[in-house]
Each structure stands twice: as structure tokens, then as C-alpha cells.
Design a protein around this motif. Structure first.
Motif, PDB file in Angstrom:
ATOM      1  N   GLU A  75      45.383  40.182  98.251  1.00  0.00           N
ATOM      2  CA  GLU A  75      45.901  41.520  97.962  1.00  0.00           C
ATOM      3  C   GLU A  75      46.241  41.699  96.483  1.00  0.00           C
ATOM      4  OE1 GLU A  75      49.074  42.287 100.742  1.00  0.00           O
ATOM      5  OE2 GLU A  75      47.689  42.178 102.449  1.00  0.00           O
ATOM      6  N   PRO A  89      38.989  43.490 102.835  1.00  0.00           N
ATOM      7  CA  PRO A  89      39.277  43.199 104.253  1.00  0.00           C
ATOM      8  C   PRO A  89      38.570  41.933 104.757  1.00  0.00           C
ATOM      9  CG  PRO A  89      38.800  45.530 103.959  1.00  0.00           C
ATOM     10  CD  PRO A  89      38.484  44.857 102.658  1.00  0.00           C
ATOM     11  N   GLU A  93      40.382  38.553 106.138  1.00  0.00           N
ATOM     12  CA  GLU A  93      39.980  37.969 107.426  1.00  0.00           C
ATOM     13  C   GLU A  93      39.592  36.495 107.245  1.00  0.00           C
ATOM     14  OE1 GLU A  93      36.513  38.636 110.785  1.00  0.00           O
ATOM     15  OE2 GLU A  93      36.940  40.253 109.387  1.00  0.00           O
TER      16      GLU A  93
END
Length: 139
Positions: A75, A89, A93
Motif C-alpha cells: 500500500e 490488488p 493478494e
């Protein structure tokens, strides 16, 4: 002035083509053997470590906010623009697989092709290329 350890970042980025190639080969030729399962685990593990190591070096070098988790590393570096938002994303994951692979390895489904093995090679290459561009731009 920033001290970014470009040498250590580059060493890690140089591993990406081999990891991506191994994942592609596994996905293309999957038979579900134990050896393939172990190779898949290791390739995914190396992808995780490469991405989080590079992220940690970027965070330290550019004095970004401290990360509290592997997801946080993704992030923070994503917010800094080190790679395209579109792949964030998938990278989150990916790093979530670290615990199952490293700590819960005894229950990892080795005979199954993990979806990430098919999805990751191109994104991994894009990550490496984007980080190189980021370093050029910021330094």
C-alpha cells in the motif's frame, strides 16, 4: 537527499525474470506432481520476498511512513507511485500467501495449480519495470 540502496533493489529486481519464467512454465505444463507443487511454492515465495524486499528498500530510502505488515508495504509503495495502481490488488493478494506458504506449509495444496501462478508473471514483470522507472523519476 535520499539514500536509496539501488544496488540491493537491482539485485532483487534481476530475480524477477527467472521467477516469472518459472511460474509461466509451471502454469503451462501443470501435471500436479509433488515436484511441480514444491516448485510452485518456492516460486510464489520468491515473488513475495522480492516484492516486499524491494518495497522495504523503497520505504527506507525515500523515508516513507513505516509499514506494519506485508500488505502495508504494498500500500505504501503503491501510494508513492512505485508501480501502477492496477496491479496493487494482485500484489496484496500475493503477499497474503506468505503465511500459508511459510508458516502453514504442511497444509498447502501442492497438487493444485494456484490461480496466482497463472496471473502473476506479467504483473511481476510490470512491477519490476515500474520500480525501475520510479527510481529514474525520483532520483
Amino acid at each position: 537527499m535520499y539514500y536509496v540502496n539501488r544496488e540491493q533493489i537491482e539485485v532483487r529486481l534481476q530475480a524477477i525474470p527467472d521467477i516469472a519464467s518459472a511460474l509461466q512454465s509451471l502454469a503451462s505444463n501443470w501435471q500436479g506432481t509433488l515436484l511441480e507443487g514444491l516448485a510452485q511454492e518456492r516460486a510464489l515465495h520468491l515473488a513475495i520476498e522480492t516484492i516486499t524486499d524491494v518495497g522495504s528498500y523503497l520505504i527506507d530510502g525515500f523515508i516513507l511512513r513505516d509499514a506494519s505488515s506485508y500488505e502495508d508495504i504494498i500500500e505504501i509503495t503503491g501510494e508513492a507511485g512505485a508501480f501502477p495502481a492496477a496491479i496493487q490488488p494482485l500484489l496484496i493478494e500475493l503477499v497474503k500467501l506468505r503465511k500459508p506458504i511459510v508458516q502453514d506449509y504442511y497444509s498447502w495444496p501442492r497438487t493444485e495449480l494456484h490461480a496466482m501462478t497463472r496471473e502473476l508473471p506479467d504483473q511481476l514483470r510490470e512491477f519490476g519495470h515500474s520500480v525501475e522507472q520510479y527510481l529514474e523519476r525520483e532520483l
